[in-house]
Design a protein around this motif. Structure first.
Motif, PDB file in Angstrom:
ATOM      1  N   TRP A  50       0.845  -1.199   0.000  1.00 14.85           N
ATOM      2  CA  TRP A  50       0.000   0.000   0.000  1.00 14.85           C
ATOM      3  C   TRP A  50       0.879   1.248   0.000  1.00 14.85           C
ATOM      4  N   ARG A  51       1.874   1.230   0.834  1.00 14.52           N
ATOM      5  CA  ARG A  51       2.763   2.389   0.966  1.00 14.52           C
ATOM      6  C   ARG A  51       3.399   2.757  -0.372  1.00 14.52           C
ATOM      7  N   GLU A  52       3.893   1.767  -1.075  1.00 11.02           N
ATOM      8  CA  GLU A  52       4.553   1.993  -2.359  1.00 11.02           C
ATOM      9  C   GLU A  52       3.567   2.547  -3.396  1.00 11.02           C
ATOM     10  N   ILE A  53       2.384   1.967  -3.449  1.00  6.84           N
ATOM     11  CA  ILE A  53       1.373   2.399  -4.424  1.00  6.84           C
ATOM     12  C   ILE A  53       0.897   3.818  -4.110  1.00  6.84           C
ATOM     13  N   LEU A  54       0.626   4.100  -2.846  1.00  8.23           N
ATOM     14  CA  LEU A  54       0.137   5.428  -2.486  1.00  8.23           C
ATOM     15  C   LEU A  54       1.215   6.494  -2.643  1.00  8.23           C
ATOM     16  N   PHE A  55       2.460   6.144  -2.370  1.00  3.36           N
ATOM     17  CA  PHE A  55       3.553   7.094  -2.577  1.00  3.36           C
ATOM     18  C   PHE A  55       3.686   7.424  -4.060  1.00  3.36           C
ATOM     19  N   ALA A  56       3.626   6.421  -4.913  1.00  4.17           N
ATOM     20  CA  ALA A  56       3.730   6.648  -6.357  1.00  4.17           C
ATOM     21  C   ALA A  56       2.583   7.527  -6.854  1.00  4.17           C
ATOM     22  N   ALA A  57       1.387   7.279  -6.359  1.00  2.00           N
ATOM     23  CA  ALA A  57       0.228   8.075  -6.769  1.00  2.00           C
ATOM     24  C   ALA A  57       0.357   9.522  -6.300  1.00  2.00           C
ATOM     25  N   ALA A  58       0.816   9.720  -5.081  1.00  2.71           N
ATOM     26  CA  ALA A  58       0.997  11.076  -4.555  1.00  2.71           C
ATOM     27  C   ALA A  58       2.076  11.824  -5.332  1.00  2.71           C
ATOM     28  N   LEU A  59       3.158  11.150  -5.636  1.00  2.00           N
ATOM     29  CA  LEU A  59       4.238  11.759  -6.409  1.00  2.00           C
ATOM     30  C   LEU A  59       3.750  12.151  -7.799  1.00  2.00           C
ATOM     31  N   GLN A  60       3.019  11.246  -8.426  1.00  2.00           N
ATOM     32  CA  GLN A  60       2.493  11.520  -9.760  1.00  2.00           C
ATOM     33  C   GLN A  60       1.534  12.713  -9.732  1.00  2.00           C
ATOM     34  N   GLY A  61       0.655  12.748  -8.755  1.00  2.00           N
ATOM     35  CA  GLY A  61      -0.290  13.858  -8.635  1.00  2.00           C
ATOM     36  C   GLY A  61       0.412  15.188  -8.408  1.00  2.00           C
ATOM     37  N   ALA A  62       1.420  15.189  -7.556  1.00  2.00           N
ATOM     38  CA  ALA A  62       2.166  16.418  -7.282  1.00  2.00           C
ATOM     39  C   ALA A  62       2.885  16.911  -8.529  1.00  2.00           C
ATOM     40  N   ILE A  63       3.527  16.008  -9.242  1.00  2.00           N
ATOM     41  CA  ILE A  63       4.246  16.394 -10.460  1.00  2.00           C
ATOM     42  C   ILE A  63       3.273  16.938 -11.493  1.00  2.00           C
ATOM     43  N   PHE A  64       2.152  16.259 -11.695  1.00  2.00           N
ATOM     44  CA  PHE A  64       1.167  16.727 -12.677  1.00  2.00           C
ATOM     45  C   PHE A  64       0.638  18.105 -12.304  1.00  2.00           C
ATOM     46  N   ALA A  65       0.348  18.342 -11.030  1.00  2.00           N
ATOM     47  CA  ALA A  65      -0.184  19.634 -10.599  1.00  2.00           C
ATOM     48  C   ALA A  65       0.829  20.760 -10.806  1.00  2.00           C
ATOM     49  N   VAL A  66       2.070  20.515 -10.455  1.00  2.00           N
ATOM     50  CA  VAL A  66       3.106  21.545 -10.608  1.00  2.00           C
ATOM     51  C   VAL A  66       3.354  21.852 -12.079  1.00  2.00           C
ATOM     52  N   VAL A  67       3.477  20.825 -12.903  1.00  2.00           N
ATOM     53  CA  VAL A  67       3.721  21.052 -14.331  1.00  2.00           C
ATOM     54  C   VAL A  67       2.535  21.772 -14.959  1.00  2.00           C
ATOM     55  N   LYS A  68       1.322  21.364 -14.639  1.00  2.00           N
ATOM     56  CA  LYS A  68       0.132  22.009 -15.201  1.00  2.00           C
ATOM     57  C   LYS A  68       0.076  23.479 -14.809  1.00  2.00           C
ATOM     58  N   ALA A  69       0.321  23.781 -13.539  1.00  2.00           N
ATOM     59  CA  ALA A  69       0.292  25.166 -13.077  1.00  2.00           C
ATOM     60  C   ALA A  69       1.366  26.003 -13.773  1.00  2.00           C
ATOM     61  N   ALA A  70       2.551  25.458 -13.913  1.00  2.00           N
ATOM     62  CA  ALA A  70       3.643  26.189 -14.559  1.00  2.00           C
ATOM     63  C   ALA A  70       3.340  26.456 -16.034  1.00  2.00           C
ATOM     64  N   VAL A  71       2.846  25.446 -16.732  1.00  2.00           N
ATOM     65  CA  VAL A  71       2.545  25.607 -18.157  1.00  2.00           C
ATOM     66  C   VAL A  71       1.352  26.540 -18.356  1.00  2.00           C
ATOM     67  N   ASP A  72       0.315  26.414 -17.540  1.00  2.00           N
ATOM     68  CA  ASP A  72      -0.846  27.306 -17.637  1.00  2.00           C
ATOM     69  C   ASP A  72      -0.440  28.758 -17.380  1.00  2.00           C
ATOM     70  N   ARG A  73       0.371  28.958 -16.366  1.00  2.00           N
ATOM     71  CA  ARG A  73       0.818  30.309 -16.034  1.00  2.00           C
ATOM     72  C   ARG A  73       1.666  30.898 -17.155  1.00  2.00           C
ATOM     73  N   ALA A  74       2.559  30.102 -17.721  1.00  2.00           N
ATOM     74  CA  ALA A  74       3.387  30.575 -18.835  1.00  2.00           C
ATOM     75  C   ALA A  74       2.515  30.923 -20.041  1.00  2.00           C
ATOM     76  N   GLY A  75       1.499  30.126 -20.315  1.00  2.00           N
ATOM     77  CA  GLY A  75       0.591  30.406 -21.426  1.00  2.00           C
ATOM     78  C   GLY A  75      -0.198  31.678 -21.214  1.00  2.00           C
ATOM     79  N   ALA A  76      -0.674  31.898 -19.999  1.00  2.00           N
ATOM     80  CA  ALA A  76      -1.428  33.112 -19.688  1.00  2.00           C
ATOM     81  C   ALA A  76      -0.530  34.344 -19.775  1.00  2.00           C
ATOM     82  N   THR A  77       0.684  34.217 -19.293  1.00  2.00           N
ATOM     83  CA  THR A  77       1.637  35.327 -19.361  1.00  2.00           C
ATOM     84  C   THR A  77       1.964  35.674 -20.809  1.00  2.00           C
ATOM     85  N   ALA A  78       2.181  34.657 -21.634  1.00  2.00           N
ATOM     86  CA  ALA A  78       2.466  34.893 -23.052  1.00  2.00           C
ATOM     87  C   ALA A  78       1.268  35.538 -23.747  1.00  2.00           C
TER      88      ALA A  78
END
Length: 88
Positions: A50-78
């Motif tokens: 469980w620990r391994e699966i939940l850690f992987a899911a949390a890591l994936q979610g965090a990475i997706f959220a950060v990348v999405k926010a960065a790309v969205d912000r860059a697009g809005a700024t442009a």
């Protein structure tokens, strides 16, 4: 609805697709480094804890959220630089 908002819609969709691909690549690389293996565990993988699966899911979610926010912000700024208005 402003013309800049209408014009930004297709750009926003394209940016969303690109951010998903970038996040996928970033997660795969992060998992190789952290997990010392090629593929992250699936939720239904019987041989993983469980620990391994939940850690992987949390890591994936965090990475997706950060990348999405960065790309969205860059697009809005442009968009603001090009049109003079912030997309809504």
């Amino acid at each position: 609805m402003k013309a800049s908002e209408v014009a930004y819609k297709p750009v926003g969709l394209a940016i969303g697709a690109v951010s998903g691909m970038l996040a996928g690549v970033a997660f795969k690389q992060a998992w190789k480094t952290i997990g010392h293996e090629e593929d992250a565990p699936d939720a239904t993988d019987e041989d993983r804890t469980w620990r391994e699966i939940l850690f992987a899911a949390a890591l994936q979610g965090a990475i997706f959220a950060v990348v999405k926010a960065a790309v969205d912000r860059a697009g809005a700024t442009a968009t603001k630089r090009l049109t003079g208005t912030w997309p809504g």
